[in-house]
Enzyme design. Sequence first.
Site, PDB file in Angstrom:
ATOM      1  N   TYR A   7       0.813  -1.226   0.000  1.00  0.00           N
ATOM      2  CA  TYR A   7       0.000   0.000   0.000  1.00  0.00           C
ATOM      3  C   TYR A   7       0.842   1.269   0.000  1.00  0.00           C
ATOM      4  O   TYR A   7       2.039   1.228   0.118  1.00  0.00           O
ATOM      5  CB  TYR A   7      -1.086  -0.012   1.067  1.00  0.00           C
ATOM      6  N   GLU A   8       0.180   2.380  -0.223  1.00  0.00           N
ATOM      7  CA  GLU A   8       0.838   3.692  -0.413  1.00  0.00           C
ATOM      8  C   GLU A   8       1.812   3.665  -1.585  1.00  0.00           C
ATOM      9  O   GLU A   8       2.833   4.336  -1.554  1.00  0.00           O
ATOM     10  CB  GLU A   8       1.574   4.119   0.863  1.00  0.00           C
TER      11      GLU A   8
END
Lengths: 578, 578
Positions: free
Chosen positions: A434-435
């Site tokens: 994620y990110e």
Amino acid sequence: MFTYTPPIDDYRFLLTHVLGFDEAMRDLGKDVDSDLAAAVLEEAGRMCADRLLPLNREGDEQGSRLTADGVVTPSGFAEAWRDFAAAGWAALSAEEEHGGQGLPFVLQLWLDEMMSATNLSFGLFPGLTRGACEAIAAHASEELKATWLRPLVSGEWTGAMALTESGAGTDLALLKTKAAPLGDGSYAVTGTKIFISSGDHDFGGNIVHLVLARLPDAPAGVKGISLFLVPKFLPDDAGGFTRRNGMSVGALEKKMGIHAQPTCVMNYDEAVGWLVGEPHRGLAAMFTMMNAERLMVGIQGLGIAGGAYQQAAAYAKDRLQGRSADGARSPVAIIEHADVRRMLLNVRAFVEGGRALAGWVALQLDRSRHHPDAAERAKADALVALLTPVVKAAFTDMGFEGAVQAQQVFGGHGYIREWGMEQYVRDARIAQIYEGTNGVQAMDLVGRKLGLGGGAVVDDFLAMIAADLDGAGGLVIAERTLGALALLRTATQALRGAEADRAGAAAVDYLRLFALVSLGWMWTRMAVAAGQDDSPLHRAKRDIAGFYARHVLPQAHGLADAIGAGEASVMALSADAF
Amino acid sequence: MFTYTPPIDDYRFLLTHVLGFDEAMRDLGKDVDSDLAAAVLEEAGRMCADRLLPLNREGDEQGSRLTADGVVTPSGFAEAWRDFAAAGWAALSAEEEHGGQGLPFVLQLWLDEMMSATNLSFGLFPGLTRGACEAIAAHASEELKATWLRPLVSGEWTGAMALTESGAGTDLALLKTKAAPLGDGSYAVTGTKIFISSGDHDFGGNIVHLVLARLPDAPAGVKGISLFLVPKFLPDDAGGFTRRNGMSVGALEKKMGIHAQPTCVMNYDEAVGWLVGEPHRGLAAMFTMMNAERLMVGIQGLGIAGGAYQQAAAYAKDRLQGRSADGARSPVAIIEHADVRRMLLNVRAFVEGGRALAGWVALQLDRSRHHPDAAERAKADALVALLTPVVKAAFTDMGFEGAVQAQQVFGGHGYIREWGMEQYVRDARIAQIYEGTNGVQAMDLVGRKLGLGGGAVVDDFLAMIAADLDGAGGLVIAERTLGALALLRTATQALRGAEADRAGAAAVDYLRLFALVSLGWMWTRMAVAAGQDDSPLHRAKRDIAGFYARHVLPQAHGLADAIGAGEASVMALSADAF
């Protein structure tokens, strides 16, 4: 079953002997010294060990659940959140003008480390709230700030980032959520977002979503995306926030890990929101959130590996199997076996090296915001930009690998849920994704960050490392890191301005090489700081620096060779032959 | 959602162009050629794809459950097992004298690959049954064989291995389960075992446990361990098996993965059993099972990585994100991005190289059993012994890493359960741990196998590789593998007869280096076999050999350096400083 010992002694060593914290704070006119910092970290560590760790295993088993009234988090989470906010932890590093404590970012990152080590699912709540605060503080109008910022900073309310859609993840150009002006300065936001961490909960208080959407006149692609503040509760006439907005949780994602964390599919159905920043400039505002989050996500990898290491080391000192090396004693604690030590040292060399590097980057972040000299601020800002993808990707890759190695120390018990090691592995895995996936981070490093300042930023950074290494008095760790640095410089030259396939084929290997050198630099600084002092901590620093030099840094050669091999054999196979 | 294409074309290529299957079978007097072999594999592949794959995801969600009547496996498992056995798959490679089909072991290993790719939890049932058959066939009395062997071979009954206790895993010297003679040639077995795969189920039929226990007069340590055949149902007077024996499932282990597989805590309470092999010589009999199982476990890593690769490649061709390398098209399928290709090629280079190496080892296993010349049998047996820990550990490590990389291709979707990729990762993880952790395998390779034949076995093996590489006409893959082979030879010299700490500090790195060279050798053989032929399969072999040479083999340098670094910095840190 598990315990966690906050690494306060190591923090103190880094602050006083490695990072020059007191001097750095004086430069910034901050009234904080390393004694105060250590005291804050000690208190934070107690909170993590005593409040968050006991909720972690059971949170994994219970998970967050979706009910008709919204998300219900596992037992104890809501109360822990309220205590966390009441004690001021949510506001630790926020600016004082917004109600924060204005403490340096290094304390924030290390608090993040300890939260990740003890309860990653919990740690995402303050993490995302902080990201929302950063974006609002940097881009929202004074009017929006006046209403929304302080309760977020204090932790009375929480924040969420709503970017991803099912067809638009890495490539936000494809996103479809719409925002229609309502005529009063507000907008009606409509669309479905997925993977929304902390999208809903039962902590009480408002939940402020920052949502990427397109205005009616938006150009196609990423230049037509705007950012909107969309709260769960809208202001009512009495000055409260009681009116439900047009948003709801469509489902909770069922995930590999971080089960306690409610990862939501969010439906926005003409939800009322306000523009944050300029129309069509939402990506810039989003990256304000993302950059802060990316450093935090890197620290998640570090924290989990550190927590997992502590359990594995304790187990290895306790578990009896096999004979001593001389064959004389049996059974012996498995910490005596060289292969068990090798695994533990691998993890620890990363954790302590990463902790130091995170601290160094955090101090640069403080400089970039608070140094009186604009040129120094810009220089620090560029260094943070350069190192953000390195911290995000390398720390989460090494953090996952570290969790896997710590699990391996447990043998068969490592695979059993009740022992808790497999949760570290499942939880750690998300941070690589994620990110911005770690592949995307690597492309950011090679494709954008190597070119910062026309290449001067990376060159200066590597020159600074070289100077530190040259001044290390011939320590083995310094010599070996210099060797790896030479390979990194060659690779940097080769990749600067490289075409997309050349860059893409080498980016992940390059980022890893960059991280190995950066950690070697930190181990050199730690070994130098440890000197010949005979305290257990100083001796351990020297010993682990030696291990890192001899058993970890050699990976640099293979990475450099693979980078040098170019893209031809990566691109040769036709797409349909995969 | 997933599909699986059995790699029949690759099997055929290996049989006919790389492994010399037909000639090998003629040497052994076996009436099997590559056409028949491919036909069997094709049929096996259909069964795996059509019957086992559809049960895999739901099996993970349901898991096996423990009820008052024993274990209930997930929907469809019992029926699939009965069909599997009825079609003869359980008996594929068992000797004809025991009711097996007597087909070569290479077919067994590749069937194992396809079962692991489609349903690892299911595949453990036949795998453990086969291990039990091997031990009984090799060590049990004729009387025991007459009763127990054929129904196990046919799959009417299943087998389980009961070795581990909570305080005795790697180190079996510590085990406590007792066996007391009952005077009629049978024994009363009492104790608790953990981690017992396939310990109970609802397939119908008997379940034959092979249990390690101590006789009353047993010496301490591993020289006092005996092996007992302990069935769930004892013979009754009517010639059936209806009398419940004194054994029960204490609990099902809750695990990270392989949820459909019932991993039991087994309680034996004066359970009736019979000695298999000599008193106090249980470890030898156990290793007959373990060695067969260890090859199979290695193949599990291969199979899972191959299954995960197929899903990731399909996703990469379908998922649209980002721009083409020249910037002209957007969005494009992510298979166009170099970093996505790099991940997929990493997995595929392992899977196809490993598949070839597994086939080669399997043919050696057949030679070790069926070659008319005793010297050839012994030579082949030693090669299998040498390569067993390499296959077990390297294939499961690379298999896990491959599953993780395939999951990464899916971005956020990779973390979501319904997409199925995270199951591959959770399932793959066990293979690095069970049947002897991968650290134990590495110690076996360095501590025992390097000394086989006074060192001649490994020397001859490496000389054979060198001869193949020298004869490869200067292909890049051959040149690069020769370079890595030189490093491996130096490391072999350094570690032969090394003391425990020296060996332990280097063993895992050494095993990895050994595997890299062995896979490079197989890629060389495949590239040579592919020649200049322009078929897609032959072109792909050349392309992937080139990738392996330039992007994977460079890891050899770092491994060799770390091996050369010795044990000093691994042993330096005092145990209490961990």
